[in-house]
Design an enzyme around this catalytic site. Structure first.
Site, mmCIF file in Angstrom:
data_model
loop_
_atom_site.group_PDB
_atom_site.id
_atom_site.type_symbol
_atom_site.label_atom_id
_atom_site.label_comp_id
_atom_site.label_asym_id
_atom_site.label_seq_id
_atom_site.Cartn_x
_atom_site.Cartn_y
_atom_site.Cartn_z
ATOM 1 N N ASP A 61 87.018 146.851 -43.336
ATOM 2 C CA ASP A 61 87.919 145.695 -43.345
ATOM 3 C C ASP A 61 88.146 145.143 -41.717
ATOM 4 O O ASP A 61 89.208 146.045 -41.627
ATOM 5 C CB ASP A 61 88.947 145.874 -44.276
ATOM 6 C CG ASP A 61 89.750 144.542 -44.533
ATOM 7 O OD1 ASP A 61 89.626 143.468 -43.754
ATOM 8 O OD2 ASP A 61 90.619 144.667 -45.528
ATOM 9 N N ASP A 289 86.368 138.616 -41.096
ATOM 10 C CA ASP A 289 86.725 139.055 -42.159
ATOM 11 C C ASP A 289 85.360 139.751 -42.749
ATOM 12 O O ASP A 289 85.082 139.023 -43.737
ATOM 13 C CB ASP A 289 87.656 138.320 -42.962
ATOM 14 C CG ASP A 289 88.163 138.742 -44.495
ATOM 15 O OD1 ASP A 289 88.100 140.202 -44.287
ATOM 16 O OD2 ASP A 289 88.731 138.132 -45.023
#
Length: 397
Positions: A61, A289
């Site tokens: 992430d 992202d």
């Protein structure tokens, strides 16, 4: 050997859908390549924590900055399980309630950590307790726990494992709903410390600060969707330099425009389908992202997509579209770098003959470049030079 055997017996059995693991030794390797693999809507990698290493599958992430994995105490009732006796290999002899030692999972079990590997702090000779409680709220839901500190190793190959001493991480006692639903144990946050909700230095940045890696950058390369017989579920994260196997050295760099997350500025977004084309020329803050299965864009770009594809104004995004749909989203970044994503990575089959466009409307009026953008290219994240860079992929296999 007995100690290591106990660790292997106590750690829950891995799901067949998770990445295979190898136990690793402490090394002085400063550059490492690691496989990532798609699980549901996320790409996951392997890490280990502690000495000897305890193994976990974590979501990669780039938007968050905290490392968390389930703790042994996850969802164990307080009171009867709160004593120090109720941890480790002697729990069955010393703890008054045996359910605190081994959680029996069945169809009625509601534990948020059901089926996940859990961290046994008492089995690690390098662990130190911080015990500061935190609650993390993000796209995964609400995760509750307390902090500890231990050795973290990025990777699962003894020849390519970055060893980082004294990393602060969250030992989760309750994990968010999204984590419960996916076949992964926790999350590896790769953003900056200012984005950390536990005020911890993220593992890779700590490795950079301590000289545990050769360079201050890591890169992510993902296959194109349906590129190979594994349907494009494979990729590589490369720590400490340029991935020489998948990434061209001809990089286009973009300066970060914000601290905390990997934030850059998009100056123009061009939407094309056949002979139809519309552009939005407005400086828009943009996040890279790796945990987002879509590309999120502001309403003006949603309108452009509707217009070039002939969708009605009330179409719900992500929209169902013909599988033959042709579309290109071209992103021009501040400084001139241009990158585009085509239907190859934007159109996903739901069932044969029915597809969806992996684009949604953002809730913060920003662009979020998720997994479709990462596919078929190398994306570099440089934490010291404060840049994002892009290069063509050398290989898609």
């Amino acid at each position: 050997m007995l100690f290591l055997t106990l660790v292997l017996l106590l750690v829950p059995v891995a799901s067949p859908f998770r990445l295979p693991f190898k136990l690793v030794a402490v090394t002085n390797v400063t550059v490492a390549e690691e496989q990532v693999q798609q699980i549901s809507n996320y790409f996951v990698a392997n890490i280990s924590i502690g000495t000897p290493p305890q193994l976990f599958t974590v979501i990669v992430d780039t938007l968050t900055a905290d490392l968390f994995v389930p703790d042994l105490s996850c969802d164990i009732p307080k009171g009867v399980c709160s004593t120090d006796d109720c941890t480790g290999v002697f729990c069955a002899d010393l703890c008054p309630d045996k359910k605190c030692c081994i959680q029996i999972h069945d169809t009625t079990n509601t534990s948020s950590c059901y089926g996940k590997r859990q961290f046994y702090s008492s089995l690690s000779s390098t662990y130190s307790a911080l015990k500061k409680p935190y609650t993390i709220v993000n796209s995964y839901g609400t995760t509750v726990g307390f902090t500890g500190k231990d050795v973290v190793r990025l990777g699962d190959d003894p020849k390519q494992t970055i060893t980082i001493p004294d990393v602060s991480f969250l030992q989760a006692t309750n994990v968010g709903e999204a984590i419960r639903q996916v076949d992964a144990d926790g999350v590896l946050g790769l953003a900056f410390q200012s984005a950390s909700q536990t005020n911890s230095v993220p593992p890779f940045i700590q490795a950079v600060n301590q000289g545990d890696v050769n360079d201050s950058m890591f890169s992510i390369w993902l296959e194109h969707q349906n590129q190979t017989d594994d349907l494009g579920t494979f990729g590589v994260i490369y720590y400490g330099g340029i991935d020489p196997f998948h990434c061209s050295t001809a990089r286009q760099s973009v300066a970060l425009s914000g601290a905390g997350r990997y934030q850059i500025t998009v100056a123009n977004v061009n939407t094309t389908s056949g002979s139809k084309s519309q552009s939005t020329s407005k400086n828009t803050q943009t996040y890279l992202d790796s945990s987002n299965s879509n590309i999120d864009v502001p309403s003006a770009i949603i309108s452009n997509i509707q217009n070039v594809l002939g969708l009605t104004a009330g179409t719900i995004f992500p929209p169902v579209v013909p599988c033959s749909t042709k579309i290109t989203l071209g992103f021009t970044f501040a400084g001139g770098s241009y990158q585009e994503v085509t239907e190859r990575d934007l159109i996903q089959m739901i069932v044969p003959g029915i597809c969806k466009l992996q684009v949604t409307q953002s809730t913060d009026n920003r662009v979020h470049l998720g997994i479709p953008f990462f596919r078929g290219r190398c994306t570099f994240f440089d934490v010291n030079r404060h840049t994002i860079a892009f290069s063509p992929a050398l290989s898609q296999n």
